[in-house]
Enzyme design. Structure first.
Site, PDB file in Angstrom:
ATOM      1  N   ARG A   6      43.430 -22.016  -0.345  1.00 37.30           N
ATOM      2  CA  ARG A   6      42.601 -21.137  -1.198  1.00 37.30           C
ATOM      3  C   ARG A   6      41.206 -20.952  -0.571  1.00 37.30           C
ATOM      4  O   ARG A   6      40.874 -19.891  -0.052  1.00 37.30           O
ATOM      5  CB  ARG A   6      42.508 -21.744  -2.611  1.00 37.30           C
ATOM      6  CG  ARG A   6      41.999 -20.789  -3.673  1.00 37.30           C
ATOM      7  CD  ARG A   6      40.507 -20.667  -3.768  1.00 37.30           C
ATOM      8  NE  ARG A   6      39.826 -21.934  -4.064  1.00 37.30           N
ATOM      9  CZ  ARG A   6      38.521 -22.059  -4.015  1.00 37.30           C
ATOM     10  NH1 ARG A   6      37.741 -21.043  -3.699  1.00 37.30           N
ATOM     11  NH2 ARG A   6      37.943 -23.238  -4.268  1.00 37.30           N
ATOM     12  N   ASP A   7      40.406 -21.999  -0.538  1.00 35.37           N
ATOM     13  CA  ASP A   7      39.021 -21.892  -0.064  1.00 35.37           C
ATOM     14  C   ASP A   7      38.987 -21.543   1.431  1.00 35.37           C
ATOM     15  O   ASP A   7      38.147 -20.761   1.888  1.00 35.37           O
ATOM     16  CB  ASP A   7      38.309 -23.237  -0.297  1.00 35.37           C
ATOM     17  CG  ASP A   7      36.827 -23.099  -0.570  1.00 35.37           C
ATOM     18  OD1 ASP A   7      36.228 -22.136  -0.086  1.00 35.37           O
ATOM     19  OD2 ASP A   7      36.255 -23.979  -1.247  1.00 35.37           O
ATOM     20  N   HIS A  28      33.388 -31.398  -4.958  1.00 34.45           N
ATOM     21  CA  HIS A  28      33.846 -30.414  -3.966  1.00 34.45           C
ATOM     22  C   HIS A  28      32.641 -30.035  -3.108  1.00 34.45           C
ATOM     23  O   HIS A  28      31.793 -29.252  -3.538  1.00 34.45           O
ATOM     24  CB  HIS A  28      34.419 -29.216  -4.744  1.00 34.45           C
ATOM     25  CG  HIS A  28      34.759 -28.006  -3.942  1.00 34.45           C
ATOM     26  ND1 HIS A  28      36.033 -27.489  -3.889  1.00 34.45           N
ATOM     27  CD2 HIS A  28      34.014 -27.174  -3.185  1.00 34.45           C
ATOM     28  CE1 HIS A  28      36.058 -26.400  -3.144  1.00 34.45           C
ATOM     29  NE2 HIS A  28      34.833 -26.186  -2.698  1.00 34.45           N
ATOM     30  N   HIS A  88      30.644 -28.762   0.464  1.00 37.55           N
ATOM     31  CA  HIS A  88      30.675 -27.995   1.722  1.00 37.55           C
ATOM     32  C   HIS A  88      29.694 -28.654   2.685  1.00 37.55           C
ATOM     33  O   HIS A  88      28.662 -29.195   2.266  1.00 37.55           O
ATOM     34  CB  HIS A  88      30.310 -26.531   1.470  1.00 37.55           C
ATOM     35  CG  HIS A  88      31.440 -25.753   0.869  1.00 37.55           C
ATOM     36  ND1 HIS A  88      32.153 -24.814   1.563  1.00 37.55           N
ATOM     37  CD2 HIS A  88      32.000 -25.814  -0.363  1.00 37.55           C
ATOM     38  CE1 HIS A  88      33.110 -24.313   0.793  1.00 37.55           C
ATOM     39  NE2 HIS A  88      33.036 -24.899  -0.394  1.00 37.55           N
ATOM     40  N   CYS A 127      32.836 -19.212   0.324  1.00 36.72           N
ATOM     41  CA  CYS A 127      32.955 -18.131  -0.662  1.00 36.72           C
ATOM     42  C   CYS A 127      32.438 -16.822  -0.052  1.00 36.72           C
ATOM     43  O   CYS A 127      31.309 -16.763   0.427  1.00 36.72           O
ATOM     44  CB  CYS A 127      32.131 -18.496  -1.903  1.00 36.72           C
ATOM     45  SG  CYS A 127      32.090 -17.173  -3.128  1.00 36.72           S
ATOM     46  N   ASN A 133      34.097 -26.226   3.987  1.00 37.57           N
ATOM     47  CA  ASN A 133      34.183 -27.418   3.135  1.00 37.57           C
ATOM     48  C   ASN A 133      34.067 -28.657   4.011  1.00 37.57           C
ATOM     49  O   ASN A 133      34.255 -28.584   5.221  1.00 37.57           O
ATOM     50  CB  ASN A 133      35.576 -27.492   2.479  1.00 37.57           C
ATOM     51  CG  ASN A 133      35.811 -26.418   1.470  1.00 37.57           C
ATOM     52  OD1 ASN A 133      35.959 -25.256   1.812  1.00 37.57           O
ATOM     53  ND2 ASN A 133      35.865 -26.793   0.215  1.00 37.57           N
TER      54      ASN A 133
HETATM   55  N1  COA Z   1      44.817 -10.227 -10.961  1.00 36.51           N
HETATM   56  C1  COA Z   1      45.097  -9.021 -10.389  1.00 36.51           C
HETATM   57  N2  COA Z   1      44.324  -7.925 -10.555  1.00 36.51           N
HETATM   58  C2  COA Z   1      43.247  -8.055 -11.344  1.00 36.51           C
HETATM   59  C3  COA Z   1      42.908  -9.271 -11.969  1.00 36.51           C
HETATM   60  C4  COA Z   1      43.748 -10.388 -11.754  1.00 36.51           C
HETATM   61  N3  COA Z   1      43.488 -11.577 -12.281  1.00 36.51           N
HETATM   62  N4  COA Z   1      41.790  -9.094 -12.693  1.00 36.51           N
HETATM   63  C5  COA Z   1      41.420  -7.811 -12.516  1.00 36.51           C
HETATM   64  N5  COA Z   1      42.288  -7.173 -11.704  1.00 36.51           N
HETATM   65  C6  COA Z   1      42.223  -5.797 -11.239  1.00 36.51           C
HETATM   66  C7  COA Z   1      42.093  -4.804 -12.375  1.00 36.51           C
HETATM   67  O1  COA Z   1      43.345  -4.378 -12.814  1.00 36.51           O
HETATM   68  C8  COA Z   1      41.316  -3.689 -11.719  1.00 36.51           C
HETATM   69  O2  COA Z   1      42.170  -2.930 -10.903  1.00 36.51           O
HETATM   70  P1  COA Z   1      42.111  -1.315 -10.884  1.00 36.51           P
HETATM   71  O3  COA Z   1      40.755  -0.989 -10.306  1.00 36.51           O
HETATM   72  O4  COA Z   1      43.224  -0.935  -9.981  1.00 36.51           O
HETATM   73  O5  COA Z   1      42.245  -0.894 -12.288  1.00 36.51           O
HETATM   74  C9  COA Z   1      40.354  -4.434 -10.782  1.00 36.51           C
HETATM   75  O6  COA Z   1      41.015  -5.665 -10.487  1.00 36.51           O
HETATM   76  C10 COA Z   1      39.015  -4.705 -11.413  1.00 36.51           C
HETATM   77  O7  COA Z   1      39.206  -5.307 -12.685  1.00 36.51           O
HETATM   78  P2  COA Z   1      38.067  -5.541 -13.773  1.00 36.51           P
HETATM   79  O8  COA Z   1      38.700  -6.138 -14.975  1.00 36.51           O
HETATM   80  O9  COA Z   1      37.275  -4.264 -13.959  1.00 36.51           O
HETATM   81  O10 COA Z   1      37.195  -6.650 -13.134  1.00 36.51           O
HETATM   82  P3  COA Z   1      35.864  -6.637 -12.274  1.00 36.51           P
HETATM   83  O11 COA Z   1      35.816  -5.530 -11.292  1.00 36.51           O
HETATM   84  O12 COA Z   1      34.728  -6.823 -13.192  1.00 36.51           O
HETATM   85  O13 COA Z   1      36.100  -8.012 -11.447  1.00 36.51           O
HETATM   86  C11 COA Z   1      37.134 -10.193 -11.422  1.00 36.51           C
HETATM   87  C12 COA Z   1      36.176  -9.247 -12.124  1.00 36.51           C
HETATM   88  C13 COA Z   1      36.906 -11.561 -12.014  1.00 36.51           C
HETATM   89  C14 COA Z   1      38.574  -9.751 -11.654  1.00 36.51           C
HETATM   90  C15 COA Z   1      36.834 -10.192  -9.892  1.00 36.51           C
HETATM   91  O14 COA Z   1      35.455 -10.259  -9.687  1.00 36.51           O
HETATM   92  C16 COA Z   1      37.491 -11.333  -9.171  1.00 36.51           C
HETATM   93  O15 COA Z   1      38.702 -11.381  -9.044  1.00 36.51           O
HETATM   94  N6  COA Z   1      36.699 -12.282  -8.650  1.00 36.51           N
HETATM   95  C17 COA Z   1      37.193 -13.450  -7.940  1.00 36.51           C
HETATM   96  C18 COA Z   1      36.181 -13.943  -6.959  1.00 36.51           C
HETATM   97  C19 COA Z   1      36.671 -15.137  -6.214  1.00 36.51           C
HETATM   98  O16 COA Z   1      37.836 -15.509  -6.217  1.00 36.51           O
HETATM   99  N7  COA Z   1      35.738 -15.777  -5.507  1.00 36.51           N
HETATM  100  C20 COA Z   1      36.012 -16.897  -4.671  1.00 36.51           C
HETATM  101  C21 COA Z   1      36.213 -18.158  -5.399  1.00 36.51           C
HETATM  102  S1  COA Z   1      34.722 -19.069  -5.610  1.00 36.51           S
HETATM  103 ZN    ZN Z   2      34.402 -24.271  -1.883  1.00 41.57          ZN
END
Ligand code: COA
Ligand code: ZN
Length: 319
Positions: free
Chosen positions: A21-22, A213, A215, A246, A255
């Site tokens: 993942r990370d 956790h 880094h 990230c 990490n």
């Molecule tokens: N799985 C799959 N698709 C997803 C989803 C999920 N859990 N959550 C949202 N989506 C899709 C939506 O369907 C939408 O798609 P579309 O544009 O085709 O309609 C798009 O993603 C945006 O969704 P929205 O609900 O408007 O969210 P957002 O743009 O405000 O983003 C998150 C919010 C949380 C979904 C997004 O920022 C994210 O996934 N962040 C993760 C960051 C991460 O993992 N960082 C590293 C770890 S520290």
């Molecule tokens: Zn991390």
């Protein structure tokens, strides 16, 4: 002396491998799904009690992890290894249920600005969203671990107060989570800050498991592990080869390295159940897959008592 300062009676530590993942989320190139499955199978064989295998986040945010469901469908599961993944919202929780994930990891950042960058909402809204996730997880008997990113400092806002970590941990406990993981997203933890954080959480939320956790961004990841051990913390997260980071934080680097951590723990007589030789081979394999040098050190130097032939090394006479 701070409370709980000396505790070297630890005999066993639980190490979570977060590389799939990370580590993989921080690579520009997207790895082949079969290669990821192979790496996870090797990690299971090496004896990890818990692995973060992927994230059920938006594939637009992290395209590197869009294949989470295929991975879970194809890895060789056993009862000894818990397979966990990040879940940001109800949509992710439903995907995790479909994939028969063992454990959901929810995450928010201690600082508002990094939370906004990472999940596009306020911390309050993240906590509200976790209730929905907890509801789905509860109906499907899936335990939840609560991560706090930027726990030891935020690259946009600076210091994070220990009290804030304790308050968020309290919310996590009230929602029935297993424990809290303090994530050092951009390597801002120091022994002093770690001690304050752990003590504040223990004061406000007794009997709640804390996982660390770290880094190694500023080179003191293992000093922080030693601090954690002194405080009696027995749960750590790390990444093969020391990769990781990230994409939504500036200068985020790797990490703490899993092989280096396992080596350190074993040399201190602390059991992990993880085979170091197998893990070194995994790190070398991942290095080949990503095609660039990883910062891990034990994967290059080998174990401490590795012996070389005298003939293979030049003598400093008449050179
Ligand atoms: N799985 C799959 N698709 C997803 C989803 C999920 N859990 N959550 C949202 N989506 C899709 C939506 O369907 C939408 O798609 P579309 O544009 O085709 O309609 C798009 O993603 C945006 O969704 P929205 O609900 O408007 O969210 P957002 O743009 O405000 O983003 C998150 C919010 C949380 C979904 C997004 O920022 C994210 O996934 N962040 C993760 C960051 C991460 O993992 N960082 C590293 C770890 S520290
Ligand atoms: Zn991390």
């Amino acid at each position: 002396m701070p409370k709980g300062d000396i505790n070297m009676n630890i005999k066993k530590v639980k190490v979570t491998e977060v590389g799939p993942r990370d580590g993989f989320q921080s690579e520009k190139t997207i790895l082949n799904t079969n290669d990821k499955i192979d790496v996870i199978n090797n990690l299971i064989d090496a004896g990890f009690p818990r692995i973060e295998v992927s994230s059920f986040v938006s594939p637009k945010a992290i395209p590197q992890l869009a294949d989470a469901a295929t991975i879970l469908e194809n890895v060789k599961r056993n009862h000894e290894t818990t397979l966990a993944a990040l879940v940001p919202n109800a949509r992710g929780a439903l995907r995790a249920v479909d994939a028969k994930l063992d454990e959901i990891v929810v995450f928010l950042s201690a600082s508002e600005s990094h939370n906004k960058k990472n999940v596009n909402r306020s911390v309050k809204d993240s906590l509200l969203g976790f209730k929905e996730i907890a509801d789905i997880a509860g109906k499907n008997n899936i335990p939840i671990q609560g991560d706090i990113a930027t726990a030891f400092g935020c690259p946009f806002e600076g210091n994070v107060s220990a009290k804030r970590l304790a308050k968020i941990s309290k919310e996590y406990k009230m929602m029935g989570f297993k424990g809290v993981t303090l994530g050092d997203t951009t390597g801002m933890a120091t022994p002093t800050v770690v001690t304050e954080a752990v003590n504040a959480i223990r004061d406000m939320v007794p009997d709640f498991d804390i996982t660390l956790h770290f880094h190694n961004t500023r080179g003191i990841g293992f000093a922080n592990v030693m601090t954690g051990l002194n405080l009696g913390i027995t749960d750590y997260e790390s990444c093969f080869g020391g990769m990781g980071g990230c994409p939504f934080a500036p200068n985020a680097t790797g990490n703490i390295c899993s092989e280096d951590l396992i080596y350190l723990l074993h040399e201190m007589g602390i059991e992990t159940g993880i085979n170091l030789d197998q893990l070194i081979n995994i790190a070398k394999k991942v290095e080949n897959l990503v095609g660039h040098r990883l910062p891990g050190q034990v994967m290059r130097a080998g174990p401490r008592l590795l012996k070389y032939s005298m003939q293979d090394v030049p003598t400093a006479i008449g050179a």
